[in-house]
Design an enzyme around this catalytic site. Structure first.
Site, short mmCIF file in Angstrom:
data_model
loop_
_atom_site.label_atom_id
_atom_site.label_comp_id
_atom_site.label_asym_id
_atom_site.label_seq_id
_atom_site.Cartn_x
_atom_site.Cartn_y
_atom_site.Cartn_z
N ARG A 45 40.83 44.51 41.35
CA ARG A 45 40.39 45.64 42.37
C ARG A 45 40.69 46.23 43.13
O ARG A 45 40.71 47.28 43.44
CB ARG A 45 39.01 44.88 43.04
CG ARG A 45 38.35 44.33 41.45
CD ARG A 45 37.62 43.12 42.50
NE ARG A 45 37.30 42.34 43.24
CZ ARG A 45 36.97 41.66 44.38
NH1 ARG A 45 35.68 42.56 44.57
NH2 ARG A 45 37.07 40.72 44.51
N ASN A 63 34.00 42.72 40.37
CA ASN A 63 33.81 41.92 39.27
C ASN A 63 33.01 41.58 38.93
O ASN A 63 31.87 41.77 39.28
CB ASN A 63 34.25 40.95 40.30
CG ASN A 63 36.02 40.19 39.93
OD1 ASN A 63 36.39 41.42 39.86
ND2 ASN A 63 36.43 39.70 41.44
#
Length: 116
Positions: A45, A63
């Site tokens: 990320r 996520n």
């Protein structure tokens, strides 16, 4: 020798391009990528956010409970292609098995963020 008149008729005037009338438009698209593989717990990320901001994209990355990462990004087709290529590799510790793209309607967001 005769001089040519500066006043041209309408038919002749249309043959020449005028500057400033036709500005190129920048195409904006929004895409969603579902990234599968070992992509959680490896800095995916953060790396994706950094790359998206470098490319001038807006959107977010998060996520998912099933172990995938979802990315939604908006910008030029070229920048989105670059982000997809990055997602197919990911950071050094990631093992990407598949990236599933789909196109979405444009939202007009102007930032990129990491969501939980």
């Amino acid at each position: 020798m005769a001089r040519r008149s500066r006043n041209r008729g309408n038919a002749e005037r249309g043959r020449f391009l005028s500057r400033g009338k036709h500005k190129p438009t920048i195409t904006t698209e929004r895409w969603r990528f579902f990234v599968e593989g070992k992509v959680q717990g490896v800095g995916f990320r953060q790396g994706c956010c950094r790359r998206a901001m470098d490319l001038g994209l807006s959107g977010w990355v998060r996520n998912l409970p099933d172990g995938r990462v979802e990315v939604q990004a908006e910008g030029t087709p070229m920048a989105l292609s670059e982000l997809r290529l990055w997602c197919e590799r990911g950071p050094a510790d990631a093992r990407v098995s598949q990236v599933r793209p789909s196109q979405l309607p444009i939202t007009g967001a102007d930032w990129f963020e990491i969501r939980n």
